[in-house]
Design a protein around this motif. Sequence first.
Motif, short mmCIF file in Angstrom:
data_model
loop_
_atom_site.label_atom_id
_atom_site.label_comp_id
_atom_site.label_asym_id
_atom_site.label_seq_id
_atom_site.Cartn_x
_atom_site.Cartn_y
_atom_site.Cartn_z
N VAL A 164 1.39 9.33 -6.00
CA VAL A 164 1.86 10.71 -5.75
C VAL A 164 2.91 11.09 -6.80
N ALA A 165 3.81 10.18 -7.09
CA ALA A 165 4.81 10.47 -8.12
C ALA A 165 4.16 10.67 -9.49
N GLY A 166 3.11 9.90 -9.78
CA GLY A 166 2.39 10.06 -11.04
C GLY A 166 1.70 11.41 -11.13
N VAL A 167 1.10 11.85 -10.04
CA VAL A 167 0.45 13.17 -10.03
C VAL A 167 1.50 14.27 -10.21
N LEU A 168 2.62 14.14 -9.51
CA LEU A 168 3.68 15.15 -9.66
C LEU A 168 4.22 15.17 -11.10
N ILE B 133 0.84 -1.21 0.00
CA ILE B 133 0.00 0.00 0.00
C ILE B 133 0.87 1.25 0.00
N ALA B 134 1.93 1.25 0.80
CA ALA B 134 2.83 2.42 0.84
C ALA B 134 3.48 2.64 -0.53
N GLY B 135 3.91 1.58 -1.18
CA GLY B 135 4.50 1.70 -2.51
C GLY B 135 3.51 2.21 -3.53
N THR B 136 2.27 1.75 -3.45
CA THR B 136 1.24 2.20 -4.38
C THR B 136 0.92 3.67 -4.18
N VAL B 137 0.82 4.10 -2.93
CA VAL B 137 0.56 5.52 -2.65
C VAL B 137 1.70 6.38 -3.16
N LEU B 138 2.93 5.95 -2.94
CA LEU B 138 4.08 6.71 -3.45
C LEU B 138 4.07 6.78 -4.97
N LEU B 139 3.71 5.69 -5.62
CA LEU B 139 3.63 5.70 -7.09
C LEU B 139 2.55 6.64 -7.58
N SER C 149 1.82 0.71 -11.13
CA SER C 149 1.39 0.11 -9.88
C SER C 149 0.96 -1.34 -10.05
N VAL C 150 0.43 -1.70 -11.22
CA VAL C 150 0.11 -3.10 -11.49
C VAL C 150 1.40 -3.92 -11.54
N GLY C 151 2.42 -3.39 -12.20
CA GLY C 151 3.72 -4.05 -12.21
C GLY C 151 4.32 -4.15 -10.82
N TRP C 152 4.13 -3.10 -10.03
CA TRP C 152 4.60 -3.09 -8.64
C TRP C 152 3.91 -4.20 -7.85
N LEU C 153 2.61 -4.37 -8.04
CA LEU C 153 1.88 -5.43 -7.35
C LEU C 153 2.43 -6.80 -7.72
N ILE C 154 2.63 -7.04 -8.99
CA ILE C 154 3.14 -8.34 -9.44
C ILE C 154 4.54 -8.59 -8.89
N ALA C 155 5.41 -7.58 -8.96
CA ALA C 155 6.77 -7.74 -8.46
C ALA C 155 6.80 -7.93 -6.95
N TYR C 156 6.01 -7.18 -6.23
CA TYR C 156 6.00 -7.26 -4.77
C TYR C 156 5.48 -8.61 -4.30
N GLU C 157 4.38 -9.07 -4.89
CA GLU C 157 3.84 -10.36 -4.49
C GLU C 157 4.77 -11.50 -4.91
N SER C 158 5.46 -11.34 -6.02
CA SER C 158 6.43 -12.35 -6.43
C SER C 158 7.60 -12.39 -5.46
N VAL D 201 -2.38 15.86 -15.68
CA VAL D 201 -2.48 15.01 -14.50
C VAL D 201 -3.03 13.64 -14.86
N TRP D 202 -3.95 13.58 -15.82
CA TRP D 202 -4.51 12.28 -16.21
C TRP D 202 -3.44 11.35 -16.76
N LEU D 203 -2.51 11.89 -17.53
CA LEU D 203 -1.41 11.07 -18.05
C LEU D 203 -0.60 10.51 -16.89
N GLY D 204 -0.31 11.34 -15.90
CA GLY D 204 0.43 10.88 -14.74
C GLY D 204 -0.30 9.80 -13.97
N LEU D 205 -1.62 9.95 -13.82
CA LEU D 205 -2.40 8.94 -13.11
C LEU D 205 -2.46 7.62 -13.87
N VAL D 206 -2.60 7.71 -15.20
CA VAL D 206 -2.63 6.48 -16.01
C VAL D 206 -1.29 5.76 -15.94
N LEU D 207 -0.20 6.51 -16.06
CA LEU D 207 1.13 5.89 -15.96
C LEU D 207 1.36 5.29 -14.57
#
Length: 76
Positions: free
Chosen positions: A26-30, A18-24, A49-58, A38-44
């Motif tokens: 925030v970084a996307g909004v910035l 969750i902390a990693g997702t929130v940081l991602l 964040s999907v890749g982050w989820l896969i990597a973290y759970e792996s 801002v929409w481009l940042g949120l989409v990216l």
Amino acid sequence: MTDPRTGSGWPRGRIGWIAGTVLLLVAGVLFGLVMDNVWLGLVLAGAISVGWLIAYESWRGRNTGIYDRDDDGAQL
């Protein structure tokens, strides 16, 4: 229903994800603010964040190093 053996319904290690997702996000909004979109940042950030989820759970997985002759790497 919670499992009485664990003591709570909150899975272990979820705070790191969750902390990693929130940081991602925030970084996307910035990033979006810098690029004036801002929409481009949120989409990216969502895609990363999907890749982050896969990597973290792996990384948290308990089956690392186990050889499976039937797994060709294409199965999820």
